[in-house]
Scaffold this motif. Structure first.
Motif, PDB file in Angstrom:
ATOM      1  N   SER A 121      31.004  42.009  52.121  1.00 28.66           N
ATOM      2  CA  SER A 121      31.557  42.680  50.717  1.00 28.66           C
ATOM      3  C   SER A 121      33.117  43.068  51.186  1.00 28.66           C
ATOM      4  CB  SER A 121      30.858  43.949  50.661  1.00 28.66           C
ATOM      5  OG  SER A 121      30.902  44.990  51.518  1.00 28.66           O
ATOM      6  N   ARG A 122      33.851  43.320  50.370  1.00 22.57           N
ATOM      7  CA  ARG A 122      35.095  44.101  50.461  1.00 22.57           C
ATOM      8  C   ARG A 122      35.219  45.430  51.124  1.00 22.57           C
ATOM      9  NH1 ARG A 122      40.474  43.012  48.220  1.00 22.57           N
ATOM     10  NH2 ARG A 122      41.236  44.853  47.621  1.00 22.57           N
ATOM     11  N   CYS A 136      34.844  44.720  54.789  1.00 22.69           N
ATOM     12  CA  CYS A 136      36.177  44.454  55.314  1.00 22.69           C
ATOM     13  C   CYS A 136      37.160  45.716  55.489  1.00 22.69           C
ATOM     14  CB  CYS A 136      36.968  43.194  54.517  1.00 22.69           C
ATOM     15  SG  CYS A 136      36.053  41.830  54.237  1.00 22.69           S
ATOM     16  N   ASP A 144      38.537  38.076  51.413  1.00 17.89           N
ATOM     17  CA  ASP A 144      38.476  39.303  51.143  1.00 17.89           C
ATOM     18  C   ASP A 144      39.419  40.154  52.421  1.00 17.89           C
ATOM     19  OD1 ASP A 144      35.599  40.310  49.080  1.00 17.89           O
ATOM     20  OD2 ASP A 144      37.797  39.735  48.636  1.00 17.89           O
ATOM     21  N   ARG A 169      43.120  38.851  52.249  1.00 22.27           N
ATOM     22  CA  ARG A 169      43.935  39.602  51.032  1.00 22.27           C
ATOM     23  C   ARG A 169      43.954  41.446  51.288  1.00 22.27           C
ATOM     24  NH1 ARG A 169      44.908  36.585  46.241  1.00 22.27           N
ATOM     25  NH2 ARG A 169      44.654  34.477  46.405  1.00 22.27           N
ATOM     26  N   LEU A 170      42.883  41.682  51.643  1.00 26.89           N
ATOM     27  CA  LEU A 170      43.119  43.270  51.772  1.00 26.89           C
ATOM     28  C   LEU A 170      43.910  43.697  53.020  1.00 26.89           C
ATOM     29  CD1 LEU A 170      41.440  45.608  50.837  1.00 26.89           C
ATOM     30  CD2 LEU A 170      39.760  45.443  52.479  1.00 26.89           C
TER      31      LEU A 170
END
Ligand code: GCU
Length: 610
Positions: free
Chosen positions: A345-346, A349, A374, A377-378
């Motif tokens: 999950s984000r 992360c 994720d 991108r995070l």
């Protein structure tokens, strides 16, 4: 080479490399096409899609009887487990498996940490998902997998529809016309047994987590849709230019690329190429500026958040947007904090990246394989630069053409998925691979492929060091002829001598390239204390970090960054010391439960001064 033909070349490389690998390779599922998938659709998060995540039925199949008969011959279609038969529908029929009656696994997720009995399991395992769906007229449908470790054969409504090899990159398979209106049966045969010819090969210092480890989606797109695009910045004659290409599954003519905040909108040419003058705010760790970018055609529209930045080297300097930069980094394995396995999950992360940020990092090495989208991108939103790597690790089967094609495809899938991420500044093609003719030619080709696919980033690999004696160390790896940075791992004070050697060791390099230390470190059990010379104590680790950072600060000519090994203790089947390792590599600056060790603060302090 004109701009249009360069666009065409880049485009051709990108497309050809993925879709048409029709080479047959011997795999556990017989001589099947190496990868039998559709061209990769990028920015899947921005497409209309239906999640297939959640509970999936599973059957572990160590003897692979769901696919082969006792003579090791593939079963006829209809009699293998893709048929998804019921054992109760016809009491006279002999059916010795039934997904309806089977237990479940969560997707996304590895199977090893979900079921005690699958903790060490490596082999074949079947997943089945039943879902109801009404396909719409005039739409096309693709099954999208974020990643499946290691090999996936996918079946829909009883028929095999595709095959993918490689545990850390996405793939999609077109199912237009194969979906039923109403109930559909999706069966995925996954195998993660370790093999010499695979990438990675059969030994790794990370847990071989098996399964459908990332999300699965049913993606809906128009007949003619936007498949892929590249939006980058370069210096033009009279200032900066944003340029790139749009690839549609059909004719791209007339596609428009817009950046509303810059008041820019431009039409792509017949080949899908475009460019326009623009002076966007440049992405950097202090200001991770992202712009809304809209790619539009007559029938499709995709929105993305994209940053623009320049990354280059000048002699031994690393420049971001023309300014010298030091990469204050840490290496990360894609494993969640806690007792769990692969990140799913984000939030997980973010938990890892927050620890890196708390240590003062502006950079992370996502080791040793592409992490989930994720994570990348995070990190981009958080202003954290990224080293992105493919698992060409240790002793790869260099002479095996299938192995090379596999590595090259993983590289291409990785670059295709993340080419528009401003924070990725380095593609790495290998880690700690012993120098040999075969290895050199294998990696030379991979480095060339990376440069071909993406001329906007640096390419490197974690190379081998050479001890010249008398505390003098260098790297004279032939790869330097092709890379943009000299990167290497050093284990002064852990695998090499005692920590004190750091006080006298110095590094020099002939090549005019920036230097990056992609690993250094030591193991310690969080909370174990003792004499500074006692291994596995926090004191030993802290001392080693103090001496190593002293050495890095003063005696590594051309150092532009480092990623100590490693942010968090992580599982490995190579770590057997009971009561100390217990299946964990203990070199984390935080424990697997997220407890910071004292060495964490040595790095924080050093980075705060950098
Ligand atoms: C190597 C390797 C890592 C490994 C580390 C270690 O350098 O690249 O994957 O985990 O050493 O031994 O801890």
């Amino acid at each position: 080479m004109t701009r249009t033909s360069s666009h065409l070349l880049l485009l051709a490389c990108a497309i050809c490399a993925i879709a048409c690998t029709d080479k047959k390779v011997k795999t556990a599922s017989g001589n099947v096409p190496f990868n039998d998938v559709s061209p990769l659709i990028t920015n899947i998060g921005a497409r209309t899609s239906y999640s297939l995540d959640g509970a999936w039925k599973y059957i572990a199949d160590p003897q692979r009887i769901g696919y082969y008969n006792y003579r090791n011959k593939p079963l006829a279609p209809g009699s293998n487990y893709f048929a998804d038969r019921s054992s109760t529908a016809d009491p006279t029929a002999l059916v010795e498996y039934d997904f309806d009656l089977a237990d479940s696994l969560a997707v996304p997720g590895d199977w090893n940490t979900q079921k005690e009995k699958l903790y060490f399991y490596e082999g074949m395992l079947w997943y089945r998902k039943k879902f109801n769906f009404e396909p719409a007229e005039g739409k096309r449908y693709f099954l999208y997998f974020g990643a499946v470790n290691y090999e996936a054969v996918v079946g829909l409504n009883g028929k095999e529809i595709g095959h993918h090899t490689g545990g850390f990159t996405p793939f999609d398979i077109e199912v237009t016309g194969k979906l039923r209106s109403g109930s559909n049966s999706l069966v995925v045969m996954v195998q993660n047994d370790r093999r010499k010819e695979a990438v990675p090969t059969d030994i790794t210092d990370w847990w071989n987590y098996g399964g459908i480890t990332r999300s699965v989606k049913l993606v809906e797109v128009p007949e003619n849709f936007i498949l892929d695009y590249s939006v980058q910045i370069r210096r033009g004659d009279g200032g900066n230019e944003i340029y790139g290409w749009v690839k549609t599954d059909g004719n791209a003519e007339g596609a428009t690329v817009s950046i509303p905040e810059l008041g820019k909108s431009v039409k792509a040419d017949a080949a899908g190429g475009f460019s326009f003058a623009a002076e966007p705010e440049l992405w950097c760790p202090e200001n991770p500026k992202l712009y809304d970018v809209i790619i539009e055609t007559a029938s499709d529209k995709v929105a993305d958040r994209i940053g623009f930045r320049f990354v280059e080297t000048k002699g031994k300097k690393l420049l971001l947007n023309g300014k010298e930069i030091f990469c204050k980094g840490v290496s990360i394995q894609e494993e969640q904090i806690g007792m769990g396995g692969r990140v799913t999950s984000r939030e997980q992360c973010r938990a890892l990246l927050d620890e890196a940020a708390a240590m003062g990092c502006n950079f992370v090495r996502l080791a040793h394989y592409p992490h989930n989208e994720d994570m990348v991108r995070l990190a981009e939103e958080m202003g954290i630069m990224v080293w992105s790597e493919i698992p060409v690790y240790w002793t790869i089967d260099w002479n095996n053409q299938g192995t090379f094609d596999n590595a090259a495809t993983q590289l291409t899938e990785n670059i295709t998925r993340d080419r528009n991420r401003a924070n990725i500044i380095i593609w790495s093609v290998a880690n700690e691979t012993p120098i040999s003719e075969e290895r050199n030619s294998f990696l030379f080709k991979l480095i060339d492929r990376a440069h071909e696919l993406d001329g906007t980033r640096l390419v490197s690999a974690a190379m081998e060091v050479k001890d010249l004696g008398g505390g003098h160390v260098t790297v004279d790896d032939p790869l330097i002829a092709k890379t943009d940075l000299i990167s290497f791992n050093e284990y002064m004070g852990w695998y090499w001598g005692s920590s004190r050697i750091c006080d006298t060791t110095y590094f020099t390099f002939e090549a005019e390239q920036p230097v990056f230390i992609s690993e250094f470190g030591a193991g310690a059990v969080a909370g174990r204390h003792g004499d500074v010379s006692a291994r596995w104590t926090e004191e030993y680790m802290e001392d080693l970090y103090v001496r190593n950072t002293g050495m890095l600060e003063n005696r590594v000519d051309g150092l532009v960054g480092t990623t100590p090994w490693i942010l968090k203790d992580f599982r490995s089947t190579r770590r057997h010391l009971t009561g100390t390792q217990d299946d964990y590599n203990r070199k984390g600056l935080i424990s697997n439960m997220g407890v910071r060790k004292s060495a964490f603060y040595v790095m924080k302090d050093w980075y705060s001064k950098k």
